[in-house]
Motif scaffolding. Structure first.
Motif, PDB file in Angstrom:
ATOM      1  N   GLU A   1     -27.258  55.957  51.813  1.00  0.00           N
ATOM      2  CA  GLU A   1     -26.962  56.685  53.231  1.00  0.00           C
ATOM      3  C   GLU A   1     -26.888  58.142  52.747  1.00  0.00           C
ATOM      4  O   GLU A   1     -27.227  59.057  53.546  1.00  0.00           O
ATOM      5  N   LYS A   2     -26.277  58.606  51.632  1.00  0.00           N
ATOM      6  CA  LYS A   2     -25.767  59.875  51.215  1.00  0.00           C
ATOM      7  C   LYS A   2     -27.137  60.610  50.795  1.00  0.00           C
ATOM      8  O   LYS A   2     -27.578  61.909  51.183  1.00  0.00           O
ATOM      9  N   LEU A   3     -27.744  59.732  50.146  1.00  0.00           N
ATOM     10  CA  LEU A   3     -29.048  60.539  49.572  1.00  0.00           C
ATOM     11  C   LEU A   3     -30.177  60.526  50.638  1.00  0.00           C
ATOM     12  O   LEU A   3     -31.028  61.505  50.531  1.00  0.00           O
ATOM     13  N   TRP A   4     -30.276  59.805  51.620  1.00  0.00           N
ATOM     14  CA  TRP A   4     -31.471  59.742  52.409  1.00  0.00           C
ATOM     15  C   TRP A   4     -31.074  60.460  53.838  1.00  0.00           C
ATOM     16  O   TRP A   4     -31.909  61.149  54.371  1.00  0.00           O
ATOM     17  N   GLY A   5     -29.453  60.714  54.105  1.00  0.00           N
ATOM     18  CA  GLY A   5     -29.122  61.230  55.433  1.00  0.00           C
ATOM     19  C   GLY A   5     -29.449  60.232  56.445  1.00  0.00           C
ATOM     20  O   GLY A   5     -29.591  60.933  57.670  1.00  0.00           O
ATOM     21  N   VAL A   6     -29.907  58.970  56.264  1.00  0.00           N
ATOM     22  CA  VAL A   6     -29.616  58.081  57.389  1.00  0.00           C
ATOM     23  C   VAL A   6     -28.915  57.122  56.879  1.00  0.00           C
ATOM     24  O   VAL A   6     -28.985  56.347  56.166  1.00  0.00           O
ATOM     25  N   THR A   7     -28.159  56.640  58.153  1.00  0.00           N
ATOM     26  CA  THR A   7     -27.116  55.565  58.051  1.00  0.00           C
ATOM     27  C   THR A   7     -27.816  54.158  58.381  1.00  0.00           C
ATOM     28  O   THR A   7     -28.786  54.116  58.837  1.00  0.00           O
ATOM     29  N   LEU A   8     -27.133  53.199  58.030  1.00  0.00           N
ATOM     30  CA  LEU A   8     -27.440  51.757  58.389  1.00  0.00           C
ATOM     31  C   LEU A   8     -27.573  51.643  59.830  1.00  0.00           C
ATOM     32  O   LEU A   8     -28.667  50.975  60.386  1.00  0.00           O
ATOM     33  N   GLU A   9     -26.717  52.283  60.627  1.00  0.00           N
ATOM     34  CA  GLU A   9     -26.690  52.169  61.934  1.00  0.00           C
ATOM     35  C   GLU A   9     -28.149  52.980  62.588  1.00  0.00           C
ATOM     36  O   GLU A   9     -28.735  52.585  63.535  1.00  0.00           O
ATOM     37  N   ASP A  10     -28.392  54.260  62.070  1.00  0.00           N
ATOM     38  CA  ASP A  10     -29.652  54.778  62.305  1.00  0.00           C
ATOM     39  C   ASP A  10     -30.765  53.792  62.208  1.00  0.00           C
ATOM     40  O   ASP A  10     -31.762  53.573  63.017  1.00  0.00           O
ATOM     41  N   CYS A  11     -30.817  53.113  61.030  1.00  0.00           N
ATOM     42  CA  CYS A  11     -32.127  52.555  60.890  1.00  0.00           C
ATOM     43  C   CYS A  11     -32.246  51.294  61.662  1.00  0.00           C
ATOM     44  O   CYS A  11     -33.344  50.724  62.101  1.00  0.00           O
ATOM     45  N   ARG A  12     -31.069  50.694  62.093  1.00  0.00           N
ATOM     46  CA  ARG A  12     -31.236  49.567  63.157  1.00  0.00           C
ATOM     47  C   ARG A  12     -31.900  50.016  64.409  1.00  0.00           C
ATOM     48  O   ARG A  12     -32.300  49.377  65.150  1.00  0.00           O
TER      49      ARG A  12
END
Ligand SMILES: [Zn+2]
Length: 388
Positions: A310-321
């Motif tokens: 998440e830190k590396l990508w700047g995208v969270t699991l919630e964003d992915c969903r």
């Protein structure tokens, strides 16, 4: 006059003084580990029970082999007195063998040789070698965590971690809970060294002693962990290590990366709703990234967990969903992740292990390294200059 002298009784020895000189010995030691099996006698094909394992008396740890042992009463931790044990040598190390001529009986821990910890030599981490025992060591606890293990049919908790002094760092396994905490300065007396899966580790069992010390000479944890970056080729040569720092460029992603589903019971990844151990399960969403890092000397795999990804990508699991609800194609997410990390220069610190596929690092920290363009240009022109 016939020789009426009684046969000389074997002399009681400490395990560190065992010598394969043909003279049977007597000693008191604790069974540290044991394994029962049967071997087939070649002469008549009969099966003979055999007990083998490790014995320790605080001065050394030696392998033992016990032909036709009692069926019961010998367990891990049992203290025994062996009279008339034979000493053999295998690969330069003394081993004890109990035959029909050896008398082995129970003994009390009080009969174990008294080893005054003040007598024990003081060692540094760098000086430790496999098989060492009977030393004192002053170190700082860098990391410590409990881990449940199964030994035979017994369930136990070992406390594993890392300890270090200014000379180096070593893995630690405690078979007792000494209540160690990260950052503490301690003196260990009575531990021993073993090599496990090619890695050296310090083992403390219930006989070991732990004293808290001031430890003014021991560097703080942060400094002990500040290992300089090394080339990936060097890390590969050494087969990883407890604390490895490398710097390189992300050149790819290995599957499974991105959004994955895990078994709620064992955390294994679930394929088509099936865990290979627990069958049909309701998979739990998770994020991970298996990054291929290359520094020009070699490549290795960085196994980033959800938080690191998440830190590396700047995208969270919630964003992915949320993205998946809009475009229900998980492979798009993997592409987006790859796009975000590809070509990025990272400094990664963590523990490295090596298998047939190379070195994998379980990262403790992943930092983005901003390339200084001036330095990079200078470096490039220097390299070009070398060629001309
Ligand atoms: Zn499972």
């Amino acid at each position: 006059m016939p020789n009426s002298e009684p046969p000389t009784a074997p002399a009681e020895v400490r395990l560190r003084d065992l010598r394969a000189n043909g003279v049977p010995v007597e000693f008191v030691a604790r069974v540290v580990s044991l394994q029962r099996r049967e071997v087939t006698r070649q002469s008549d094909g009969s099966r003979i029970p055999l007990l083998s394992g490790l014995l320790s008396d605080g001065t050394a740890t030696v392998r033992f082999t016990w032909w036709d042992p009692p069926r019961e009463g010998i367990d891990r931790g049992t203290v025994i007195r062996a009279v008339g044990a034979e000493v053999r040598e295998f690969r330069g190390r003394a081993e004890a063998t109990f035959t029909w001529k050896t008398r082995v009986g129970p003994a009390s821990p009080a009969e174990l040789p008294r080893v005054d910890t003040e007598e024990m030599p003081v060692r540094t981490v760098k000086e430790l070698a496999s098989g060492d025992e009977g030393f004192r060591l002053e170190v700082r606890v860098v990391r410590i965590a409990p881990r449940p293990v199964t030994v035979g049919e017994e369930r136990r908790v070992v406390h594993e971690g890392l300890v270090a002094d200014a000379s180096g760092m070593i893995r630690l396994t405690c078979w007792s809970d000494f209540g160690l905490a990260t950052g503490e300065a301690v003196r260990f007396s009575g531990g021993y060294l073993r090599s496990f899966r090619g890695r050296l580790e310090l083992v403390l069992d219930e006989r070991a002693m732990v004293n808290r010390i001031e430890g003014e000479d021991l560097p703080p944890v942060a400094e002990l962990l500040r290992s300089p970056s090394r080339s990936i080729a060097a890390v590969e040569d050494e087969g990883g290590g407890p604390v490895v720092t490398v710097e390189g460029v992300v050149v790819g992603l290995l599957p499974p990366s991105g959004l994955v589903y895990r078994c709620p019971q064992c955390r294994r990844s679930v394929k088509s709703g099936i865990c290979r151990v627990h069958g049909q399960v309701e998979g739990q969403a998770d994020l991970r990234a298996r990054l291929v890092l290359d520094d020009g000397t070699g490549a290795l795999t960085i196994n980033a967990d959800r938080a690191a990804t998440e830190k590396l990508w700047g995208v969270t699991l919630e964003d992915c969903r949320a993205r998946l609800r809009e475009l229900p194609d998980p492979s798009l997410l993997e592409e987006q992740l790859l796009e975000a990390v590809l070509g990025r220069r990272l400094r990664v610190r963590g523990s490295g292990t090596k298998d047939d596929f190379g070195v994998t690092i379980a990262p403790e920290s992943i930092d983005r390294v901003d390339v200084d363009l001036d330095v990079a240009a200078e470096e490039l022109s220097m390299r070009l200059g070398e060629r001309s």
